[in-house]
Design an enzyme around this catalytic site. Structure first.
Site, short mmCIF file in Angstrom:
data_model
loop_
_atom_site.label_atom_id
_atom_site.label_comp_id
_atom_site.label_asym_id
_atom_site.label_seq_id
_atom_site.Cartn_x
_atom_site.Cartn_y
_atom_site.Cartn_z
N ALA A 130 -4.29 7.31 -4.44
CA ALA A 130 -2.99 7.11 -4.89
C ALA A 130 -3.28 5.48 -4.98
CB ALA A 130 -2.17 7.24 -3.72
N THR A 178 0.92 -1.16 -0.09
CA THR A 178 -0.10 -0.04 -0.06
C THR A 178 1.00 1.02 -0.06
OG1 THR A 178 -1.92 1.02 0.91
CG2 THR A 178 -0.26 0.20 2.54
N ASN A 179 0.44 2.24 0.40
CA ASN A 179 1.19 3.64 0.21
C ASN A 179 0.58 4.62 1.32
OD1 ASN A 179 -0.88 5.55 -1.11
ND2 ASN A 179 -0.53 4.00 -2.48
N HIS A 180 1.32 5.67 1.24
CA HIS A 180 0.90 6.61 2.58
C HIS A 180 -0.23 7.66 2.13
CE1 HIS A 180 4.18 5.79 4.96
NE2 HIS A 180 5.21 5.84 4.15
#
Ligand code: CTP
Ligand code: CA
Length: 227
Positions: free
Chosen positions: A100, A33-35
């Site tokens: 995102a 995943t990402n921030h």
């Protein structure tokens, strides 16, 4: 109170927003995943609702409250986000892609937790490219004939203006919004660059909600101009 006095510039319009990260599973326990916090997309959904629109918010895994009056669809992976978005856009007037989206996913999701085998060797993960949700929607007939106004977002680490201009043209969209660095994951304020066919304009640093309201006004103005 402020919302009450805002002009309903999107009254009768339907708006779809993607927000947050996606989560691409490796096994039942883990994933990529990402921030992304989802805050900018949730603020845009709220602002569009305040402006009178009927809003669908397609949200990846985030811990944010659903804005009042907004219909929320929760998803995890990019492919789920694409399916939920495609279900929502056929009667929409505006699509704002703030998510995102993970560019790649592990090719295979293991049925069971991947265990260490004791040899010290690390597993190798093969990746496949995810669908581009914004480009897919922008290539649809209603987007191409102007019935669905598509807006993209871009966070770049360098050369924002050049990358944002190129990205707008590559995706075939009328408006691309650049996040002016430094990267503001999870922050409550932001600074944006609007890139359209005419050129580039800056929205100075402000809270994400203030910027979202400005962006909604910009979108409404561009829609009015193109009809
Ligand atoms: N986007 C999308 N689906 C993807 C990737 C991106 O809908 N699979 C959307 C994002 O929501 C954003 C825009 O496309 O509105 C730009 O995303 P970005 O990651 O900046 O662009 P990419 O085309 O993925 O290029 P890169 O990450 O290599 O810069
Ligand atoms: Ca990307």
């Amino acid at each position: 109170v402020i919302a009450f006095f805002q002009r309903k510039v999107l009254a009768g319009r339907r708006v779809v927003v993607t927000a947050g990260p996606t989560f691409e599973a490796l096994d039942p326990i883990r994933g990529i995943t990402n921030h992304s916090s989802g805050k900018m997309g949730f603020a845009i959904a709220r602002a569009a609702r305040e402006a009178g629109a009927q809003v669908t918010l397609v949200a990846g895994p985030v811990s944010l409250a659903t804005p009042r009056g907004v219909a929320r669809v929760n998803v995890k992976s990019a492919r789920e986000m694409l399916a939920a978005t495609q279900a929502a856009v056929p009667d929409a007037d505006v699509f704002v892609a703030t998510a995102a989206v993970a560019d790649w996913r592990p090719v295979a999701e293991a049925d069971q937790k991947i265990k260490k085998d004791g040899s010290g060797a690390a597993p190798t993960v093969a990746f496949a490219e995810n669908p581009d949700i914004l480009a897919t929607v922008a290539q649809g007939e209603r987007a191409r004939n102007g019935a669905l106004f598509c807006v993209g977002f871009a966070a770049e680490s360098h050369d924002l203006v050049a990358h944002a201009k190129a990205k707008r043209e590559r995706k075939g969209i009328p408006l691309l919004v650049g996040n002016i660095g430094p990267l503001t994951f999870g922050q409550d304020d932001n600074q944006l660059l609007l890139v359209d066919a005419q050129g580039v304009r800056e929205l100075p640093r402000a809270s994400k909600l203030v910027l979202a309201r400005q962006l909604v006004a910009e979108i409404a103005a561009r829609m009015a101009a193109s009809h």
